[in-house]
Write a protein that holds these residues in place. Structure first.
Motif, short mmCIF file in Angstrom:
data_model
loop_
_atom_site.label_atom_id
_atom_site.label_comp_id
_atom_site.label_asym_id
_atom_site.label_seq_id
_atom_site.Cartn_x
_atom_site.Cartn_y
_atom_site.Cartn_z
N ASN A 1 89.27 -133.13 41.62
CA ASN A 1 89.13 -131.93 42.46
C ASN A 1 87.69 -131.43 42.47
N PHE A 2 87.06 -131.42 41.30
CA PHE A 2 85.67 -130.98 41.23
C PHE A 2 84.79 -131.88 42.10
N LEU A 3 85.01 -133.19 42.01
CA LEU A 3 84.21 -134.14 42.79
C LEU A 3 84.44 -133.92 44.29
N ARG A 4 85.69 -133.82 44.71
CA ARG A 4 85.99 -133.59 46.13
C ARG A 4 85.36 -132.29 46.63
N ASN A 5 85.47 -131.24 45.83
CA ASN A 5 84.89 -129.95 46.22
C ASN A 5 83.37 -130.02 46.27
N SER A 6 82.75 -130.74 45.36
CA SER A 6 81.30 -130.90 45.36
C SER A 6 80.84 -131.65 46.60
N LEU A 7 81.56 -132.71 46.95
CA LEU A 7 81.22 -133.49 48.14
C LEU A 7 81.42 -132.66 49.41
N ALA A 8 82.52 -131.91 49.46
CA ALA A 8 82.79 -131.08 50.64
C ALA A 8 81.69 -130.02 50.80
N ALA A 9 81.29 -129.38 49.71
CA ALA A 9 80.25 -128.35 49.78
C ALA A 9 78.92 -128.96 50.22
N ALA A 10 78.61 -130.13 49.71
CA ALA A 10 77.33 -130.78 50.04
C ALA A 10 77.28 -131.22 51.50
N SER A 11 78.44 -131.48 52.10
CA SER A 11 78.46 -132.00 53.47
C SER A 11 78.76 -130.93 54.52
N LEU A 12 78.88 -129.68 54.10
CA LEU A 12 79.14 -128.60 55.06
C LEU A 12 78.05 -128.54 56.13
N GLY A 13 78.47 -128.47 57.36
CA GLY A 13 77.53 -128.31 58.46
C GLY A 13 76.79 -129.57 58.87
N GLN A 14 77.07 -130.69 58.24
CA GLN A 14 76.39 -131.93 58.64
C GLN A 14 77.02 -132.46 59.92
N GLU A 15 76.16 -132.90 60.83
CA GLU A 15 76.64 -133.45 62.09
C GLU A 15 77.10 -134.89 61.93
N ARG A 16 76.41 -135.63 61.09
CA ARG A 16 76.73 -137.05 60.89
C ARG A 16 77.69 -137.22 59.72
N THR A 17 78.26 -138.40 59.67
CA THR A 17 79.13 -138.74 58.55
C THR A 17 78.30 -138.70 57.26
N PRO A 18 78.74 -137.92 56.27
CA PRO A 18 77.98 -137.87 55.02
C PRO A 18 77.97 -139.23 54.32
N THR B 1 75.83 -134.93 42.07
CA THR B 1 76.95 -134.46 41.27
C THR B 1 77.43 -135.61 40.40
N TYR B 2 78.37 -135.33 39.56
CA TYR B 2 78.92 -136.34 38.66
C TYR B 2 80.38 -136.59 38.99
N ALA B 3 80.78 -137.84 38.91
CA ALA B 3 82.18 -138.18 39.14
C ALA B 3 83.04 -137.69 37.98
N VAL B 4 82.53 -137.81 36.78
CA VAL B 4 83.23 -137.37 35.59
C VAL B 4 82.23 -136.59 34.75
N LEU B 5 82.55 -135.34 34.48
CA LEU B 5 81.60 -134.46 33.80
C LEU B 5 81.67 -134.51 32.28
N CYS B 6 82.82 -134.82 31.75
CA CYS B 6 83.01 -134.60 30.33
C CYS B 6 83.46 -135.84 29.57
N SER B 7 82.95 -136.98 29.94
CA SER B 7 83.43 -138.20 29.32
C SER B 7 82.26 -139.11 28.97
N GLY B 8 82.57 -140.12 28.20
CA GLY B 8 81.56 -141.11 27.84
C GLY B 8 81.45 -142.19 28.90
N ASP B 9 81.09 -143.39 28.46
CA ASP B 9 80.84 -144.49 29.37
C ASP B 9 82.07 -144.95 30.15
N LYS B 10 83.21 -145.00 29.52
CA LYS B 10 84.42 -145.54 30.15
C LYS B 10 85.51 -144.47 30.19
N PRO B 11 85.46 -143.58 31.17
CA PRO B 11 86.50 -142.55 31.22
C PRO B 11 87.86 -143.15 31.52
N LYS B 12 88.88 -142.52 30.97
CA LYS B 12 90.26 -142.95 31.22
C LYS B 12 90.67 -142.47 32.60
#
Length: 181
Positions: free
Chosen positions: A48-65, A28-39
């Protein structure tokens, strides 16, 4: 193309061990709509998008993602204060809280640096290897406290004591003489 390079690096590391074949990899991307140096406002908007992407990717994992954060901006987006990626690059940062969930983060160079700077590909591969290893065996045990580690240490307080300590270390490394005797 950076995406192809990152995908190839993941395939290379996965092929190194049979246990890595079952590691789930999400990008996933930390910042989707910015150039090299996002504000900072852009980082906040995409948080929120990043947190939700990480949460979805780690669903059901037994170990720390494990998250491999590519570049300073990605590390900042995870809430880790950093000025230069080289200050924390390739380190394992356990216990990073993101959106109420705990992750292990391995900061590495940005995708742009990976492509632009010859020789960084091997460093990136090592960072991925760490991530895959942590994903399969889990994080190391909690670190031992400094008090426990240093309970039998002798801390010299004079030049003479430092000299004696150096002599003890040399005798131990050269002749195997136990400095405690």
């Amino acid at each position: 193309d950076t995406g192809k390079t990152v995908s190839q690096a993941i395939k290379t590391v996965q092929s190194e061990s049979q246990s890595y074949a079952n590691v789930v990899v999400s990008k996933t991307y930390a910042v989707l709509c910015s150039g090299d140096k996002p504000k900072s406002t852009e980082l906040t908007c995409c948080a929120n998008f990043l947190r939700n992407s990480l949460a979805a990717a780690s669903l059901g994992q037994e170990r720390t993602p494990v998250v491999v954060a590519m570049g300073t901006e990605a590390v900042k987006a995870l809430g880790i204060p950093v000025t230069k990626i080289t200050d924390i690059q390739s380190r394992v940062l356990p216990g990073v809280e993101i959106g109420g969930k705990t992750y292990t983060v391995i900061p590495t160079m940005s995708a742009k640096q990976l492509i632009a700077v010859p020789g960084l590909y091997r460093t990136f591969l090592r960072d991925l290897q760490k991530a895959f290893e942590l994903s399969t065996i889990g994080p190391a045990a909690d670190p031992t406290s400094i008090e426990v580690l240093t309970k039998d240490y002798r801390f010299p307080s004079t030049v003479a004591a430092v000299s004696t300590l150096v002599d003890d270390v040399l005798a131990y490394t050269e002749g195997g003489k136990d400095p405690g005797t």
